[in-house]
Enzyme design. Structure first.
Site, mmCIF file in Angstrom:
data_model
loop_
_atom_site.group_PDB
_atom_site.id
_atom_site.type_symbol
_atom_site.label_atom_id
_atom_site.label_comp_id
_atom_site.label_asym_id
_atom_site.label_seq_id
_atom_site.Cartn_x
_atom_site.Cartn_y
_atom_site.Cartn_z
ATOM 1 N N HIS A 76 8.227 2.304 14.051
ATOM 2 C CA HIS A 76 8.225 3.710 13.636
ATOM 3 C C HIS A 76 7.020 4.399 14.245
ATOM 4 C CE1 HIS A 76 10.793 3.326 9.719
ATOM 5 N NE2 HIS A 76 11.350 2.743 10.749
ATOM 6 N N TYR A 206 7.807 10.310 2.599
ATOM 7 C CA TYR A 206 6.994 10.327 1.372
ATOM 8 C C TYR A 206 7.171 11.717 0.768
ATOM 9 C CZ TYR A 206 4.404 6.120 2.858
ATOM 10 O OH TYR A 206 4.037 4.843 3.223
ATOM 11 N N PRO A 298 0.695 0.857 -3.723
ATOM 12 C CA PRO A 298 1.456 0.674 -2.487
ATOM 13 C C PRO A 298 1.618 1.922 -1.615
ATOM 14 C CG PRO A 298 2.917 0.717 -4.396
ATOM 15 C CD PRO A 298 1.520 0.749 -4.923
ATOM 16 N N LYS A 302 -0.819 -0.831 2.357
ATOM 17 C CA LYS A 302 -1.947 -1.612 2.871
ATOM 18 C C LYS A 302 -2.012 -3.060 2.378
ATOM 19 C CE LYS A 302 -3.588 1.295 5.497
ATOM 20 N NZ LYS A 302 -3.082 1.052 6.809
ATOM 21 N N TYR A 389 -3.392 4.960 8.508
ATOM 22 C CA TYR A 389 -2.074 4.355 8.267
ATOM 23 C C TYR A 389 -1.783 3.253 9.277
ATOM 24 C CZ TYR A 389 2.605 4.285 6.227
ATOM 25 O OH TYR A 389 3.744 3.904 5.562
HETATM 26 C C1 PHB Z 1 8.451 -0.328 1.772
HETATM 27 O O1 PHB Z 1 9.272 -0.131 2.673
HETATM 28 O O2 PHB Z 1 8.636 -1.224 0.928
HETATM 29 C C2 PHB Z 1 7.239 0.525 1.671
HETATM 30 C C3 PHB Z 1 6.973 1.442 2.659
HETATM 31 C C4 PHB Z 1 5.850 2.235 2.564
HETATM 32 C C5 PHB Z 1 5.011 2.120 1.483
HETATM 33 C C6 PHB Z 1 5.266 1.192 0.495
HETATM 34 C C7 PHB Z 1 6.404 0.389 0.584
HETATM 35 O O3 PHB Z 1 3.920 2.920 1.387
#
Ligand code: PHB
Ligand code: APR
Length: 425
Positions: A76, A206, A298, A302, A389
């Site tokens: 990505h 997000y 989460p 990280k 990130y």
């Molecule tokens: C996930 O795909 O499980 C995932 C992706 C981004 C995050 C947390 C979990 O910030």
């Protein structure tokens, strides 16, 4: 009767931290034994997060462990932030020149276990009653029960990679200097699902919505991974499939031309959110790594990357101790890890604070929206997010020791120090 054996390094826990450490050590010729409380199927099926930073991917590639990850992982080049009904892209590749890879943590665990077992190196699954003795000496021992028999591993270093609920962290706290914990609980949790539904976009979204945060993620061209912010004490039984999908429909930016597929839900669970750091990360011959030492919420993706970064530091220090007899290098372990740990703690806390609904305070909401507008309109602000990130490079001294030029050792030339008798038993 106790069955006694020797190994330079005893590793407790076969999660990402323990398994990557075992492979890093192997690459520089140091043997280890991995002890895991659960059975193989359990650790391989445990659904966790799935974002790999660029430096984590590089390290796995250097170790020759990224074949399937490179075939099946989803690269990505950015993420989307959604608020006020609109999506805004943060293009990591443009901003900082790197991408991230979406690949389930349990897939990495499967790959690392398969490679270790194929090489004939030990992972003992389903161990019970793990004990650590002699921590303050140079000759610690790890006891465990397996198949009804008691075993004792005599070693030089014990690596506590046994996650947040393991036994190792407390053993550090029992030392003469104790330990210090920094932590923060959040008044919400994430309800996560895996659904048999083809993703309709190839980046993560997000979404910061008045009703709470939502995250659109994926695992493969046919599996979507989705999360919803819920109260910390929420019960999963209260969420029917219909309720989950309709809440996602509200919180994801569907008015902005985005639509998503629904499908059968295979996995569901609620994860509490916490920030936690316990220091020091080492006492005597015991060092802890990954979730055993710290937890991040989460939102910044990280957790697994931080576990990998810790063991990159630890492998190098173990090499100095075992190969070169530089025992004093153990004193550096906590500080060498903490700089990154706190950077990731801050980033995860910041992303969490910016994106979730905390209370009904309209002032806080306006601040969140203002920050989201800044991050999505200012190149320096977006670059800051992107840099954090994709992950700060592990750095020349923190990369896989096997790949460093000029020290005469290589993956191909890895030799067993134990078999050369360099491990004093
Ligand atoms: C996930 O795909 O499980 C995932 C992706 C981004 C995050 C947390 C979990 O910030
Ligand atoms: N004896 C042996 N094994 C143990 C013990 C014990 N007493 N206690 C725990 N374990 C095992 C667990 O069963 C687990 O497989 O230690 C392992 C720890 O693995 P993880 O919890 O995955 O922790 P870590 O390797 O540090 O990886 C961190 O995991 O929780 C996620 O989001 C987090 O992605 C991050 C990653």
């Amino acid at each position: 009767m106790t069955i006694t054996s020797d190994t330079p390094v005893a590793i407790i826990g076969a999660g990402p931290a323990g398994l990557v450490l075992a492979h890093l050590l192997k690459a520089i010729g140091i043997d280890s034994v991995v002890l895991e409380r659960r059975d193989r199927g359990y650790v391989e099926q445990r659904v966790r997060a799935g974002v790999l930073e660029h430096p984590s991917v590089e390290l796995l590639r250097d170790l020759g462990l990224a074949d399937r990850l490179e075939r099946e992982g989803l690269s990505h080049r950015g993420i989307e932030l959604a608020f006020e009904g609109r999506r805004h892209r943060i293009d990591f590749l443009d901003l900082v020149g790197h991408s991230i890879t979406v690949y389930g943590q349990q897939e990495i665990v499967k790959d690392l276990i398969a490679a270790r077992l194929a090489a004939g190196d030990p992972i003992v699954f389903e161990v019970d009653d793990v004990t650590i003795d002699g921590i303050d000496s140079d000759f610690p021992t790890v006891g465990y029960t397996h198949d009804g028999e008691r075993h004792e591993l005599r070693c030089r270093i014990v690596a506590g990679c046994d996650g947040f609920h393991g036994i190792s962290r407390d053993r550090i706290g029992e030392g003469p200097s104790g330990n210090t914990v920094f932590d923060r609980d959040y008044p919400f949790a994430w309800l996560g699902i895996l659904a048999e539904a083809a993703p309709t976009i190839d980046e993560l979204i997000y979404s910061s919505h008045e009703r709470g945060f939502a995250l659109y993620s994926m695992r493969s061209p046919t599996i979507t991974r989705l999360y919803l912010q819920v109260p910390a004490d929420e019960r999963i039984e209260d969420w029917s499939d219909d309720r989950i999908w309709s809440e996602l429909e509200i919180r994801l930016p569907t008015g902005d031309g985005f639509s998503f597929n629904t499908g059968p839900i295979h996995e569901r669970g609620i994860t509490t959110m916490r920030s936690f750091v316990s220091i020091p990360m080492r006492r005597g011959s015991l060092a802890i790594a990954g979730d055993a030492a710290h937890i991040v919420p989460p939102t910044g993706a990280k957790g697994m990357n931080l576990a990998i970064a810790d063991v990159a530091v630890l492998a190098e220090i173990i090499d100095d101790v075992i190969t070169d007899g530089k025992d004093e290098r153990l004193d550096d372990y906590t500080d060498e890890c903490l700089r990154r740990v706190w950077r990731c703690q801050h980033f995860s806390w910041w992303m969490t604070s910016m994106l979730h609904r905390f209370d009904d305070d309209p002032f806080r909401r306006q601040l969140q929206l203002s920050e989201l507008r800044l991050v999505t309109s200012s190149t320096p602000a977006a670059t800051n997010l992107a840099e954090n990130y994709v992950g700060v490079a592990l750095g020349p001294s923190l990369r896989s020791p096997a790949t460093q030029a000029g020290d005469g050792r290589s993956l191909a030339g890895a030799r067993s120090l134990a078999s050369e008798g360099k491990v004093d038993r």
